[in-house]
Design a protein around this motif. Structure first.
Motif, PDB file in Angstrom:
ATOM      1  N   ALA A  21      -8.104  -1.947   1.273  1.00  0.00           N
ATOM      2  CA  ALA A  21      -7.722  -2.962   1.836  1.00  0.00           C
ATOM      3  C   ALA A  21      -7.084  -3.975   0.412  1.00  0.00           C
ATOM      4  N   GLN A  22      -6.677  -3.475  -0.675  1.00  0.00           N
ATOM      5  CA  GLN A  22      -6.527  -4.054  -1.630  1.00  0.00           C
ATOM      6  C   GLN A  22      -4.847  -4.094  -1.763  1.00  0.00           C
ATOM      7  N   ASP A  23      -4.168  -4.448  -0.946  1.00  0.00           N
ATOM      8  CA  ASP A  23      -2.649  -4.343  -1.044  1.00  0.00           C
ATOM      9  C   ASP A  23      -1.952  -5.647  -1.025  1.00  0.00           C
ATOM     10  N   ASP A  24      -2.823  -6.862  -1.582  1.00  0.00           N
ATOM     11  CA  ASP A  24      -2.025  -8.158  -1.689  1.00  0.00           C
ATOM     12  C   ASP A  24      -1.367  -8.262  -2.979  1.00  0.00           C
ATOM     13  N   ASN A  25      -0.734  -9.219  -3.152  1.00  0.00           N
ATOM     14  CA  ASN A  25       0.258  -9.587  -4.252  1.00  0.00           C
ATOM     15  C   ASN A  25      -0.386  -9.792  -5.541  1.00  0.00           C
ATOM     16  N   PHE A  26       0.280  -9.680  -6.627  1.00  0.00           N
ATOM     17  CA  PHE A  26      -0.419 -10.079  -7.938  1.00  0.00           C
ATOM     18  C   PHE A  26       0.954 -10.538  -8.868  1.00  0.00           C
ATOM     19  N   CYS A  27       0.909 -11.446  -9.869  1.00  0.00           N
ATOM     20  CA  CYS A  27       1.833 -11.570 -10.790  1.00  0.00           C
ATOM     21  C   CYS A  27       1.110 -12.118 -12.102  1.00  0.00           C
ATOM     22  N   PHE A  28       2.000 -12.181 -13.027  1.00  0.00           N
ATOM     23  CA  PHE A  28       1.677 -12.716 -14.417  1.00  0.00           C
ATOM     24  C   PHE A  28       2.054 -14.237 -14.339  1.00  0.00           C
ATOM     25  N   THR A  45      -3.967  -0.588  -7.298  1.00  0.00           N
ATOM     26  CA  THR A  45      -4.299   0.299  -6.070  1.00  0.00           C
ATOM     27  C   THR A  45      -4.792  -0.354  -5.088  1.00  0.00           C
ATOM     28  N   THR A  46      -4.652   0.403  -3.875  1.00  0.00           N
ATOM     29  CA  THR A  46      -5.361  -0.140  -2.587  1.00  0.00           C
ATOM     30  C   THR A  46      -6.798   0.050  -2.680  1.00  0.00           C
ATOM     31  N   GLU A  47      -7.509   0.682  -3.335  1.00  0.00           N
ATOM     32  CA  GLU A  47      -8.692   1.161  -3.541  1.00  0.00           C
ATOM     33  C   GLU A  47      -9.380   0.179  -4.435  1.00  0.00           C
ATOM     34  N   GLY A  48      -8.981  -0.894  -4.901  1.00  0.00           N
ATOM     35  CA  GLY A  48      -9.435  -1.886  -5.778  1.00  0.00           C
ATOM     36  C   GLY A  48      -9.580  -1.562  -7.288  1.00  0.00           C
ATOM     37  N   ARG A  49      -8.593  -1.147  -7.690  1.00  0.00           N
ATOM     38  CA  ARG A  49      -8.158  -0.424  -9.255  1.00  0.00           C
ATOM     39  C   ARG A  49      -6.985  -1.129  -9.956  1.00  0.00           C
ATOM     40  N   LEU A  50      -7.087  -1.645 -11.170  1.00  0.00           N
ATOM     41  CA  LEU A  50      -5.913  -1.809 -11.784  1.00  0.00           C
ATOM     42  C   LEU A  50      -5.700  -1.110 -13.020  1.00  0.00           C
ATOM     43  N   LYS A  93     -15.183  -3.169  -4.857  1.00  0.00           N
ATOM     44  CA  LYS A  93     -15.954  -2.046  -4.158  1.00  0.00           C
ATOM     45  C   LYS A  93     -15.020  -2.081  -2.552  1.00  0.00           C
ATOM     46  N   VAL A  94     -14.633  -3.094  -2.203  1.00  0.00           N
ATOM     47  CA  VAL A  94     -13.739  -2.872  -0.798  1.00  0.00           C
ATOM     48  C   VAL A  94     -12.458  -2.064  -0.883  1.00  0.00           C
ATOM     49  N   ASP A  95     -12.750  -0.826  -0.337  1.00  0.00           N
ATOM     50  CA  ASP A  95     -11.671   0.048  -0.433  1.00  0.00           C
ATOM     51  C   ASP A  95     -10.757  -0.015   0.394  1.00  0.00           C
ATOM     52  N   TYR A 137      -3.535   5.953  -5.101  1.00  0.00           N
ATOM     53  CA  TYR A 137      -3.305   4.804  -4.042  1.00  0.00           C
ATOM     54  C   TYR A 137      -2.852   3.933  -4.741  1.00  0.00           C
ATOM     55  N   ALA A 138      -1.985   4.133  -5.783  1.00  0.00           N
ATOM     56  CA  ALA A 138      -1.139   3.266  -6.625  1.00  0.00           C
ATOM     57  C   ALA A 138       0.213   2.957  -6.287  1.00  0.00           C
ATOM     58  N   TYR A 139       0.636   2.018  -5.645  1.00  0.00           N
ATOM     59  CA  TYR A 139       1.957   1.653  -5.060  1.00  0.00           C
ATOM     60  C   TYR A 139       2.761   0.423  -5.560  1.00  0.00           C
ATOM     61  N   THR A 140       2.048  -0.308  -6.457  1.00  0.00           N
ATOM     62  CA  THR A 140       2.999  -1.662  -6.875  1.00  0.00           C
ATOM     63  C   THR A 140       2.565  -1.723  -8.108  1.00  0.00           C
ATOM     64  N   ALA A 141       3.548  -2.493  -9.009  1.00  0.00           N
ATOM     65  CA  ALA A 141       3.396  -2.715 -10.361  1.00  0.00           C
ATOM     66  C   ALA A 141       4.084  -4.248 -10.854  1.00  0.00           C
ATOM     67  N   ALA A 142       3.736  -4.753 -11.909  1.00  0.00           N
ATOM     68  CA  ALA A 142       4.145  -5.935 -12.405  1.00  0.00           C
ATOM     69  C   ALA A 142       4.320  -5.962 -13.960  1.00  0.00           C
ATOM     70  N   ILE A 143       5.492  -6.591 -14.211  1.00  0.00           N
ATOM     71  CA  ILE A 143       5.896  -6.220 -15.696  1.00  0.00           C
ATOM     72  C   ILE A 143       5.501  -7.660 -16.231  1.00  0.00           C
ATOM     73  N   SER A 144       4.856  -7.540 -17.561  1.00  0.00           N
ATOM     74  CA  SER A 144       4.790  -8.712 -18.254  1.00  0.00           C
ATOM     75  C   SER A 144       5.994  -9.672 -18.580  1.00  0.00           C
ATOM     76  N   PRO A 145       6.064 -10.953 -18.727  1.00  0.00           N
ATOM     77  CA  PRO A 145       7.282 -11.690 -18.969  1.00  0.00           C
ATOM     78  C   PRO A 145       7.560 -11.522 -20.618  1.00  0.00           C
ATOM     79  N   ARG A 146       6.555 -10.876 -21.263  1.00  0.00           N
ATOM     80  CA  ARG A 146       6.773 -10.699 -22.726  1.00  0.00           C
ATOM     81  C   ARG A 146       7.291  -9.422 -22.914  1.00  0.00           C
ATOM     82  N   ASP A 147       7.489  -8.401 -21.754  1.00  0.00           N
ATOM     83  CA  ASP A 147       7.857  -7.177 -21.835  1.00  0.00           C
ATOM     84  C   ASP A 147       7.083  -6.022 -22.600  1.00  0.00           C
ATOM     85  N   ASP A 148       5.840  -6.407 -22.745  1.00  0.00           N
ATOM     86  CA  ASP A 148       5.135  -5.552 -23.711  1.00  0.00           C
ATOM     87  C   ASP A 148       3.886  -4.563 -22.975  1.00  0.00           C
TER      88      ASP A 148
END
Length: 170
Positions: free
Chosen positions: A64-71, A37-42, A60-62, A20-31
């Motif tokens: 519903a974890q589809d909110d955004n993230f960033c560096f 995942t929507t199941e609460g994992r990174l 553990k809230v499964d 259930y992994a749908y989104t990703a973010a790349i570090s500004p350092r490109d490393d």
């Protein structure tokens, strides 16, 4: 499955570490890059060599974890909107990208403020938050854009509901 391609479209790596992994973010350092995942994992991956560095469950809230993230601008912090108490209450978790240990959580399950998106603006060197406030019945009634400064939401501007949904979809 997470696929990693080079700039010519050639597959470099394939990872089957998360479901259930749908989104990703790349570090500004490109490393490295992070997959949520929507199941609460990174999942934290390196580019060189392509490898899984760390995988962990942040909630553990499964489902519903589809909110955004960033560096952060310098890549030393990772900001993740998370849901811990239930699927209606958000927190903003801040991780140290050296080892992805949790530095702190802010807006800790405040039922009145719900975050839906976080984005770093390289043009203004600021982190912006999109969300809404709930009334005493749990119904969204005011929508906002604000800035993340020193661990709190500042410079909050109330926006129309239609503008909120435009930005959320964008």
């Amino acid at each position: 499955t997470v696929y990693l391609y080079d700039k010519n479209g050639i597959e470099i790596a394939k990872f089957k570490d998360l479901i259930y992994a749908y989104t990703a973010a790349i570090s500004p350092r490109d490393d490295l890059f992070v997959v949520k995942t929507t199941e609460g994992r990174l999942g934290v991956y390196s580019f060189d060599p392509p490898a899984l560095i760390k995988k962990f469950r942040f909630s553990k809230v499964d489902g519903a974890q589809d909110d955004n993230f960033c560096f952060s601008s310098d890549g030393t912090e990772f900001y993740n909107i998370e849901r811990h108490a239930d699927s209606c209450k958000t927190v903003l978790a801040i991780y140290d990208t050296k080892d992805f240990s949790l530095k702190r959580r802010i807006l800790n399950c405040d039922a009145s403020m719900v975050l839906s998106s976080i984005e770093y603006s390289s043009e203004k060197n600021e982190v912006y938050l999109l969300g809404f406030y709930r009334d005493e019945n749990g119904v969204a009634y005011r929508y906002f854009v604000g800035k993340l400064k020193h661990g709190s939401v500042t410079d909050v501007v109330i926006i129309p509901e239609s503008q909120y949904y435009f930005h959320e979809l964008y």
